[in-house]
Design an enzyme around this catalytic site. Structure first.
Site, PDB file in Angstrom:
ATOM      1  N   ASP A 233       0.781  -1.167  -0.048  1.00  0.00           N
ATOM      2  CA  ASP A 233       0.241   0.100   0.102  1.00  0.00           C
ATOM      3  C   ASP A 233       0.993   1.193   0.107  1.00  0.00           C
ATOM      4  O   ASP A 233       1.798   1.381   0.646  1.00  0.00           O
ATOM      5  CB  ASP A 233      -0.826   0.006   1.382  1.00  0.00           C
ATOM      6  CG  ASP A 233      -2.140   1.102   1.297  1.00  0.00           C
ATOM      7  OD1 ASP A 233      -2.266   1.696   0.085  1.00  0.00           O
ATOM      8  OD2 ASP A 233      -3.108   0.848   1.976  1.00  0.00           O
TER       9      ASP A 233
ATOM     10  N   HIS B 233      -9.563  -0.836  -8.452  1.00  0.00           N
ATOM     11  CA  HIS B 233      -9.104   0.242  -7.445  1.00  0.00           C
ATOM     12  C   HIS B 233      -8.102   1.335  -8.134  1.00  0.00           C
ATOM     13  O   HIS B 233      -8.501   2.302  -7.866  1.00  0.00           O
ATOM     14  CB  HIS B 233      -8.694  -0.228  -6.230  1.00  0.00           C
ATOM     15  CG  HIS B 233      -8.309   0.506  -5.195  1.00  0.00           C
ATOM     16  ND1 HIS B 233      -9.141   1.345  -4.481  1.00  0.00           N
ATOM     17  CD2 HIS B 233      -7.091   1.084  -4.672  1.00  0.00           C
ATOM     18  CE1 HIS B 233      -8.635   2.158  -3.560  1.00  0.00           C
ATOM     19  NE2 HIS B 233      -7.503   1.978  -3.554  1.00  0.00           N
TER      20      HIS B 233
END
Length: 329
Positions: A145, A218
């Site tokens: 991330d 995403h």
């Protein structure tokens, strides 16, 4: 430019996200606390320089009107709930937000404890999330991330206000959300399907080429491009969190931006779709349970905040404030 808070501090292994509400009638206590926060951070961090302790404080739109007189940051407004046909990003209570970061958890805990103790009956803890580094900076879904975060001058341009709002230069807009993951449903999916949902390869941490990327991945939906082709960035400092006792496993999203509309467009694309219906595949297993928008003033403004509002500074009810007709934007 005034000295910013530690918005651009490097990623750390531990974090604590603390949301506070201010009890009516206790605004003066909180106002008086603002200039003392820097010394409180030093009192915890200075004896432990290797812990790399950082603190960022944000103020909500409603709390700004209650705590500070004079002009407002021009893009400050309450977090707007985003509701699509299938998914919803709720707005939840919060007047002050503290984003604490350090190498180990204990400095974050100790600083948060001292903040809450100092403010006493003036505030109530609305939410507390302890974030931790997970393997090689992966979230609980198994993906690294923050890889696409801007760096250096690009990060400062993305996150910090400049000449566009000179009275609040050095500040930033922080949008936070707590997401809970259904890990059983996620791990039941084949790896290829998970990669398609995210838009990155899980093992290599490489973005899937555009011509192979799903339109509802995403990465696709959180990539914001202006009509002239300029890509708009934010600075993310997300952290995994979890509780075995509560059966909660999630990601805490913290996104800093010089213009909150960039982050808001990302969220709209995720939850509503662009075009509508093309919603983020991750929302099939991830549910947003909190949402807040806070203005992070410069460190200089915190050290010397505007006075408390007087009776004539109260919102008039027609969308303006009693301070020379400035719009409550």
């Amino acid at each position: 430019m005034p000295t910013p808070q530690d918005v651009l501090a490097p990623l750390t292994d531990s974090a604590l996200f603390l949301t506070l509400t201010v009890h009516p009638g206790h605004e003066s206590t909180v106002h008086d606390f603002l200039p003392d926060l820097g010394d409180l951070v030093k009192s915890v961090g200075f004896p432990h320089p290797g812990e790399d302790l950082h603190c960022v404080l944000g103020i909500s739109s409603d709390a700004w009107d209650r705590l500070l007189s004079g002009p407002r940051p021009r893009s400050l407004h309450p977090f707007r709930e985003i509701a699509g046909d299938r998914h919803r990003a709720p707005a939840t209570a919060g007047d002050l937000f503290l984003h604490l970061r350090s190498t180990n958890p204990y400095p974050c805990f100790e600083l948060a404890r001292r903040v809450v103790t100092t403010l006493g009956d003036a505030v109530e803890v609305a939410d507390e999330v302890v974030g931790f580094r997970y393997f090689d900076r992966r979230d609980l879904l198994g993906f690294v991330d923050g890889t696409a975060n801007p760096t250096g001058g690009d990060a400062a341009s993305a996150a910090l206000i400049g000449d566009e709002d000179p009275a609040f230069s050095g500040g930033s807009y922080l949008i936070v959300q707590k997401y809970l993951h259904d890990l059983d449903a996620w791990t039941a999916k084949p790896v290829e399907e998970r990669e398609c949902s995210v838009g990155r390869r899980m093992l290599e941490n490489l973005e899937i080429p555009d011509d192979e990327k799903a339109p509802d991945s995403h990465v696709t939906l959180t990539t914001i491009t202006d009509p002239d082709g300029t890509e708009r960035d934010i600075v993310r400092d997300n952290m995994p969190f979890g509780s075995l006792a509560r059966g909660e496993y999630g990601t805490y999203f913290a996104g800093y931006a010089a213009d909150p509309s960039v982050t808001e467009r990302m969220l709209t694309r995720m939850f509503v779709g662009e075009p509508p219906g093309t919603t983020d595949r991750l929302l099939e297993v991830s549910t947003a349970v909190t949402g807040g928008l806070f203005f992070v003033p410069s460190a200089d403004l915190l050290d010397d905040p505007p006075p408390l509002p007087t009776a004539t500074d109260e919102p008039t009810g027609d969308g303006t404030l009693g301070i020379g007709g400035l719009k409550d934007r």
